[in-house]
Design a protein around this motif. Structure first.
Motif, PDB file in Angstrom:
ATOM      1  N   THR C 144       8.710 -25.544  24.815  1.00 27.13           N
ATOM      2  CA  THR C 144       7.682 -25.623  25.848  1.00 27.13           C
ATOM      3  C   THR C 144       6.336 -25.701  25.152  1.00 27.13           C
ATOM      4  O   THR C 144       6.136 -25.104  24.098  1.00 27.13           O
ATOM      5  N   SER C 145       5.416 -26.417  25.748  1.00 28.58           N
ATOM      6  CA  SER C 145       4.087 -26.456  25.161  1.00 28.58           C
ATOM      7  C   SER C 145       3.079 -26.799  26.233  1.00 28.58           C
ATOM      8  O   SER C 145       3.446 -27.095  27.379  1.00 28.58           O
ATOM      9  N   LEU C 146       1.826 -26.791  25.862  1.00 26.01           N
ATOM     10  CA  LEU C 146       0.784 -27.205  26.796  1.00 26.01           C
ATOM     11  C   LEU C 146      -0.384 -27.735  25.975  1.00 26.01           C
ATOM     12  O   LEU C 146      -0.447 -27.534  24.762  1.00 26.01           O
ATOM     13  N   PHE C 147      -1.313 -28.408  26.652  1.00 25.78           N
ATOM     14  CA  PHE C 147      -2.462 -28.950  25.942  1.00 25.78           C
ATOM     15  C   PHE C 147      -3.491 -27.860  25.698  1.00 25.78           C
ATOM     16  O   PHE C 147      -3.751 -27.029  26.565  1.00 25.78           O
ATOM     17  N   ILE C 148      -4.049 -27.863  24.487  1.00 23.90           N
ATOM     18  CA  ILE C 148      -5.113 -26.907  24.177  1.00 23.90           C
ATOM     19  C   ILE C 148      -6.288 -27.650  23.545  1.00 23.90           C
ATOM     20  O   ILE C 148      -6.148 -28.807  23.141  1.00 23.90           O
ATOM     21  N   LEU C 149      -7.407 -26.956  23.470  1.00 25.67           N
ATOM     22  CA  LEU C 149      -8.590 -27.526  22.817  1.00 25.67           C
ATOM     23  C   LEU C 149      -8.756 -26.856  21.455  1.00 25.67           C
ATOM     24  O   LEU C 149      -8.811 -25.631  21.350  1.00 25.67           O
ATOM     25  N   ILE C 150      -8.804 -27.690  20.433  1.00 32.75           N
ATOM     26  CA  ILE C 150      -8.950 -27.194  19.063  1.00 32.75           C
ATOM     27  C   ILE C 150     -10.315 -27.640  18.547  1.00 32.75           C
ATOM     28  O   ILE C 150     -10.746 -28.754  18.834  1.00 32.75           O
ATOM     29  N   TYR C 151     -10.978 -26.778  17.804  1.00 36.56           N
ATOM     30  CA  TYR C 151     -12.266 -27.201  17.264  1.00 36.56           C
ATOM     31  C   TYR C 151     -12.339 -26.934  15.762  1.00 36.56           C
ATOM     32  O   TYR C 151     -11.661 -26.063  15.234  1.00 36.56           O
ATOM     33  N   ASN C 152     -13.182 -27.688  15.094  1.00 33.33           N
ATOM     34  CA  ASN C 152     -13.374 -27.627  13.644  1.00 33.33           C
ATOM     35  C   ASN C 152     -14.559 -26.714  13.382  1.00 33.33           C
ATOM     36  O   ASN C 152     -15.723 -27.122  13.444  1.00 33.33           O
ATOM     37  N   GLU C 153     -14.257 -25.425  13.121  1.00 32.96           N
ATOM     38  CA  GLU C 153     -15.341 -24.434  13.027  1.00 32.96           C
ATOM     39  C   GLU C 153     -16.364 -24.758  11.941  1.00 32.96           C
ATOM     40  O   GLU C 153     -17.564 -24.747  12.215  1.00 32.96           O
ATOM     41  N   PRO C 154     -15.953 -25.084  10.719  1.00 27.00           N
ATOM     42  CA  PRO C 154     -16.945 -25.373   9.684  1.00 27.00           C
ATOM     43  C   PRO C 154     -17.880 -26.515  10.088  1.00 27.00           C
ATOM     44  O   PRO C 154     -19.073 -26.445   9.851  1.00 27.00           O
ATOM     45  N   MET C 155     -17.339 -27.537  10.732  1.00 23.99           N
ATOM     46  CA  MET C 155     -18.179 -28.669  11.099  1.00 23.99           C
ATOM     47  C   MET C 155     -19.209 -28.263  12.148  1.00 23.99           C
ATOM     48  O   MET C 155     -20.380 -28.647  12.054  1.00 23.99           O
ATOM     49  N   LEU C 156     -18.769 -27.491  13.133  1.00 24.28           N
ATOM     50  CA  LEU C 156     -19.716 -27.070  14.175  1.00 24.28           C
ATOM     51  C   LEU C 156     -20.819 -26.208  13.565  1.00 24.28           C
ATOM     52  O   LEU C 156     -21.994 -26.362  13.869  1.00 24.28           O
ATOM     53  N   GLN C 157     -20.379 -25.311  12.656  1.00 20.88           N
ATOM     54  CA  GLN C 157     -21.381 -24.438  12.032  1.00 20.88           C
ATOM     55  C   GLN C 157     -22.367 -25.243  11.218  1.00 20.88           C
ATOM     56  O   GLN C 157     -23.565 -24.977  11.224  1.00 20.88           O
ATOM     57  N   ALA C 159     -23.460 -28.068  11.782  1.00 20.04           N
ATOM     58  CA  ALA C 159     -24.448 -28.727  12.640  1.00 20.04           C
ATOM     59  C   ALA C 159     -25.267 -27.730  13.421  1.00 20.04           C
ATOM     60  O   ALA C 159     -26.062 -28.102  14.279  1.00 20.04           O
ATOM     61  N   GLY C 160     -25.049 -26.452  13.143  1.00 21.91           N
ATOM     62  CA  GLY C 160     -25.838 -25.439  13.824  1.00 21.91           C
ATOM     63  C   GLY C 160     -25.336 -25.102  15.213  1.00 21.91           C
ATOM     64  O   GLY C 160     -26.062 -24.517  16.010  1.00 21.91           O
ATOM     65  N   ILE C 161     -24.101 -25.463  15.514  1.00 20.53           N
ATOM     66  CA  ILE C 161     -23.539 -25.122  16.827  1.00 20.53           C
ATOM     67  C   ILE C 161     -22.803 -23.797  16.673  1.00 20.53           C
ATOM     68  O   ILE C 161     -21.846 -23.695  15.922  1.00 20.53           O
ATOM     69  N   LYS C 162     -23.291 -22.768  17.402  1.00 18.11           N
ATOM     70  CA  LYS C 162     -22.796 -21.425  17.141  1.00 18.11           C
ATOM     71  C   LYS C 162     -21.437 -21.171  17.778  1.00 18.11           C
ATOM     72  O   LYS C 162     -20.636 -20.426  17.239  1.00 18.11           O
ATOM     73  N   ALA C 163     -21.204 -21.755  18.951  1.00 14.29           N
ATOM     74  CA  ALA C 163     -19.938 -21.466  19.639  1.00 14.29           C
ATOM     75  C   ALA C 163     -19.322 -22.763  20.127  1.00 14.29           C
ATOM     76  O   ALA C 163     -20.044 -23.702  20.465  1.00 14.29           O
TER      77      ALA C 163
END
Lengths: 276, 299, 431
Positions: C144-157, C159-163
């Motif tokens: 079983t599975s479902l769709f999730i949202l994954i983010y690239n933490e180092p890249m966001l950081q 660019a100065g995006i905190k969350a």
């Protein structure tokens, strides 16, 4: 000026294929590297070892199919070529030498079959083979392959025999041979280029054929090489460099054939395309 | 006597070509259901060939009413036209080069056939190694040379993908055209060239006034063969784009293939493929009339 | 991959101990008849390993063949139609009802042990396992599975995006900013691939998250009447037009292929099946975003996403039903007594499962630490929505043909209203 053009043409023809080989001896991570390495920093034959089963790797199940399917392709190619050379050349001889009722009509029909999309025959083959139990067999593929190789062989051999002077046959007949003996003892021996061309070409067609084999032979163990290579391409956990290795191995026999018999093939295939 | 020689081949061809051809044609007029094992059938010495139920033109109507069919037809026509033009031009160009005398010409002749000898699956695979977005050589080299800022996605968009398909297929098939052209060129008498030179004609004038006219029959041959090959092309689509993105590289033969073997609708599928066959028959007649059966048809 | 084998063998030792108490070891003496087993390509080495384990331990003679995902179902149908019998086969939800209606696969209710398994399945999964009329169970759950949202933490950081983004608008803004600042060429990676596990399930997820229903109570497509669906599609169109998405995603032939792009670390946001985070964040030998540089965050919008199950099925024409069913129970049930296969999938690939009992195992719970915040994943699962329409006879063809229509919307070849109407019309024409 000419030199430059010749080199350009040579590169155009061969560089992509050479690149295939280069990727097959590279590591995938080097292909992904930026900046792009002009010369592979590391050379490895591991990809080939993986395919040939000498080294364990995660997709060896799929890789094991390659050798088995090569064998199937070889068997089918040889049988179809043999059938073509025996049956197709005699028919070509008939068209070149005799006139008989229905000759023009059947020639036109032969021409038409050369222009058929073979794919249109497959639904019929599918159902008939199912009734005959020939699906997933090598015999079935041999039969199916004869459908697009025979007309072609007849046509090539007809054109080739037309370039051999009929006097040759006549002198044999005068000596007391019957037609068949004349054909075997006098005409065939001088038909080397034509036979080589026809044979090599038929083998190549069979070795390279994809769509029919993909549909008719799906059971593992009965597949030919092109579907297996295409299947490797579809398997996302296999690096491109391994796929390249399988592609290169698959291409090698045809390339070798062509390089070895280039002279004969050119002669045989273009014989009669120009009169005079 | 002739029948003894030609008989086996003709019989074979009748069995493996004519019979399936007719059977496929029959199927296109029936409601084929591969799961049904009962129903009308042809009994031939213990062999049961299912016949299914005749429904007349319904499959054809259904197929021709589908806008996807017409889209793929226009696409096929574009593909064929582009392919024929490219194959003829590049084939002729290579022939002109190879017709000159230079050291290593025999080697070049051998190399010429290499692209042509490859299975189209390998051809597709090989070009993926060059054109791929992530690991392709072309993108890698262009990026490295600073000529582009970001990698080019060759297969992302229908139009580009179709043109790439044409060029890849041309790479595979042009050598054969070159062979035919070369054979034609070699039969042009030297006297014609000598006469032209005496008249002061340079390279291009000689090409235009001597070579090309003499090659006209070969040009026809190449055009027709390339056209037929263009219509039939399937395996390159299979390995490079699978008819996508969307339906952008779906040709009539691909459409027929998918309908027949992905959804197992043999009825509409064979109908589509038979419209293709009709086109090919038309071409054969055109070819026969124009060239009067004097020249060799090749693959 | 060596790491996996070690984990595997470790697991095998554990289960050997457990199985002494189970039925497994007593059956090892009798050799079963040969059976054919096919699945689509997903970690075929893992599958081969547990097939070998089964053959050795349970006296099986299972022959395994992996088929490329992109052509899996047509290939299996071709094989069935040509008279070949593959005794146990994977099948996805979209094609299962068709296979059942056409007599390719059989119902499992009367087979020995099925009743116990029914009791151990989570109710939602048991519901999904049933045929359209609800009377028969036609598959055992694979995962079983479902769709999730994954983010690239180092890249966001960087660019100065905190969350990470909490709303779809934020996601679009972040992506636009990353592209402007040249941190990434194509920061947003949705699972728009060309196969059955890509574009359409992604569409379902994004529509659900916008509060839109895709099917009505009678399982008819109502995308053209749902404003949430239009919102999602407009956003997709805009993302593509603004160059936020790598166009080659549309030509990828599987979700596995798609998620491999995220390994490169060149993308900021990725939506895909939950278990892919296992590779992205948990396998440093493959992914630049491991260990745990890629993280999961709650799905934007109302947080709902598409939840689905894939199945093991038994061939209706099998000549060795006892042995095939035994193997099927090993795969999708508890033949080994310790949820062996399910545990391996969870440990090695992060696949979730229909049997809640399996999660009582501390080793399992701990394994999640390697790649995801388990609490957050469970939260997301609470917002997972399933569909029922996959049981309709027209569904597999609609699902397959809809991809091209949706791709036309994405690329702007078709307007959003027109495309949505086409989707509805397609279903009507096939129903």
């Amino acid at each position: 000026m000419l030199c430059a053009t010749v080199v350009a043409v040579a590169l155009w023809l061969v560089a992509p294929f050479v690149w295939l080989f280069v990727t097959s001896i590279s590591y995938q991570k080097n292909l992904l590297a930026r900046p792009f390495p002009l010369v592979p920093p590391e050379v490895t034959f591991d990809n080939y070892r993986m395919i040939l089963g000498l080294v364990r790797f995660h997709a060896e199940g799929q890789a094991a199919k390659i050798l088995a399917s090569m064998w199937n392709s070889l068997v089918i190619g040889l049988v179809v070529t043999a059938v073509n050379l025996v049956v197709g050349t005699t028919a070509g001889y008939a068209y070149a030498r005799f006139s008989f009722p229905g000759k023009t009509l059947s020639l036109f029909a032969l021409l038409f079959t050369r222009m058929l999309p073979t794919i249109v025959l497959i639904p019929a083959f599918f159902l008939v083979f199912r009734a005959l139990g020939l699906q997933n067999t090598l015999t079935g593929l041999v039969i199916a392959y004869c459908s697009f190789t025979l007309p072609f062989t007849v046509w090539i051999m007809k054109a080739y025999f037309e370039t051999i002077p009929a006097d040759l046959d006549k002198s044999a007949l005068v000596d007391g041979c019957n037609r068949f003996q004349a054909y075997c003892r006098v005409v065939l021996p001088v038909s080397g280029p034509g036979l080589v061309a026809g044979g090599a070409f038929t083998f190549m067609l069979c070795w390279n054929e994809f769509v029919v084999a993909q549909i008719l032979n799906t059971r593992p163990g009965t597949t030919t090489l092109p579907p297996v290579i295409a299947g490797m391409n579809g398997q996302i956990n296999i690096d491109y460099s391994v796929i390249a290795a399988s592609g290169f191995l698959g291409a090698l026999p045809a390339v070798v054939l062509v390089l070895m018999f280039q002279k004969y093939m050119v002669q045989g295939l273009t014989a009669g395309s120009v009169k005079g | 006597m002739a029948w003894l020689f030609a008989g086996p081949a003709l019989l074979g061809i009748a069995l493996v070509v004519a019979f399936p051809l007719v059977y496929s044609l029959w199927l296109s007029f029936t409601d084929v259901n591969l799961l049904r094992t009962t129903g009308p059938a042809l009994e031939l010495g213990g062999l049961r060939i299912p016949l299914f139920r005749w429904i007349g033109w319904r499959n054809y109507v259904q197929v021709l009413a589908d806008p996807l069919y017409w889209d793929s037809l226009w696409r096929t026509l574009y593909f064929v036209a582009a392919f024929v033009a490219e194959a003829a031009v590049v084939g002729l160009a290579m022939a002109l080069v190879l017709n000159e005398r230079f050291a290593g010409r025999p080697l070049m002749r051998s190399l010429l056939l290499v692209p042509w000898s490859l299975s189209r699956i390998v051809v597709g695979l090989l070009w993926i190694g060059i054109l791929d977005f992530e690991f392709g050589a072309l993108n890698g080299l262009l990026l490295r040379a600073g000529l582009i800022d970001g990698a080019i996605a060759f297969f992302k968009e229908g139009w580009t993908a179709l043109n790439v398909l044409v060029s890849v297929y041309m790479w595979n098939q042009a050598p054969f055209a070159t062979l035919l052209f070369l054979a034609g060129m070699q039969s042009i008498s030297e006297d014609l060239y000598a006469a032209a030179e005496v008249d002061g004609a340079g390279y291009w004038r000689r090409l235009w006034y001597v070579t090309l006219p003499a090659l006209r029959p070969i040009v026809f041959l190449v055009l027709v063969l390339a056209t037929v090959n263009g219509f039939l092309m399937l395996d390159l689509i299979y390995v490079l784009t699978m008819g996508g993105p969307g339906y952008d590289t779906t040709t009539v033969s691909w459409h027929g293939f998918k309908t027949s073997f992905t959804f197992f609708k043999f009825g509409p599928g064979t109908a589509i493929l038979y419209t293709l066959t009709a086109l090919c028959l038309l071409l054969t007649i055109v070819y026969h009339k124009l060239v009067l059966g004097r020249f060799e048809p090749e693959a | 991959m060596t790491i996996d084998r070690r984990t595997f063998l470790g697991g095998a030792a554990l289960s050997a101990a457990a199985a002494v108490l189970g039925e497994g070891v007593w059956h090892a003496a009798r050799a079963d008849k040969p059976i054919n087993f096919s699945g689509w390509v997903f970690k075929p080495d893992t599958v081969k390993d547990y097939v070998d384990f089964y053959n050795k331990k349970h006296g099986g003679q299972v022959k395994y063949d992996a088929v490329p995902w992109a052509t899996y179902h047509p290939t299996m149908e071709t094989r069935a139609l040509s008279g070949e019998i593959v005794d146990v086969m994977y099948c996805n939800s979209a094609n299962r009802e068709r296979w059942f209606d056409n007599g390719f696969i059989r119902a499992l209710d009367e087979l020995p042990g099925m009743d116990e398994l029914k009791k151990k399945m989570a109710p939602a999964n048991l519901e999904a396992a049933r045929s359209r009329d609800g009377s028969k169970v036609v598959g055992l759950p694979y995962f079983t599975s479902l769709f999730i949202l994954i983010y690239n933490e180092p890249m966001l950081q960087q660019a100065g995006i905190k969350a990470p983004a909490k709303t779809w608008d934020e996601l679009m803004e972040h992506s636009a900013k990353l592209k402007r600042d040249k941190v990434s060429d194509t920061p947003y990676l949705p699972n728009w691939n060309n196969s059955g596990s890509g574009t359409m399930p992604q569409l379902l997820s994004d529509c659900f998250s916008e509060g839109a229903n895709v099917f009505d109570a009678k399982n008819r497509v109502i995308l053209d009447q749902e404003p949430g669906a239009a919102r999602a599609m407009e956003r997709w169109q805009k993302a593509y037009k603004d160059g936020l998405v790598n166009p080659e995603v549309l030509t990828k032939t599987s979700s596995t292929d798609t998620h491999r792009l995220f390994w490169t670390g060149r993308y900021a946001y990725h939506t895909n099946h939950s278990y892919y985070l296992r590779t992205i964040a948990g396998e440093p030998e493959n992914s630049k975003l491991a260990p745990k540089k890629a993280k999961m965050t709650m799905y934007p919008g109302n947080g709902q996403t598409h939840m689905f199950t894939e199945w093991y099925t038994v061939n209706a024409k099998t000549k060795v039903l006892d042995d095939a069913w035994k193997f099927a129970k090993f795969l999708g049930g508890n033949l080994n007594g310790d949820w062996y296969v399910q545990r391996q999938w969870c440990l090695i690939a992060g696949l979730d499962n229909a049997y809640p009992e399996m999660y009582d195992n501390p080793e399992i719970i701990q394994s999640y630490e390697k790649w995801v915040d388990l609490k957050l994943l469970r939260e997301q699962y609470k917002k997972g929505r399933t569909i029922n329409a996959f049981k309709e006879p027209w569904f597999s063809e609609w699902d397959s043909k809809a991809i091209a229509i949706v791709h036309n919307i994405i690329r702007g070849t078709s307007t959003v209203p027109k495309g949505l109407k086409e989707l509805a019309a397609l279903q009507k024409s096939l129903a």
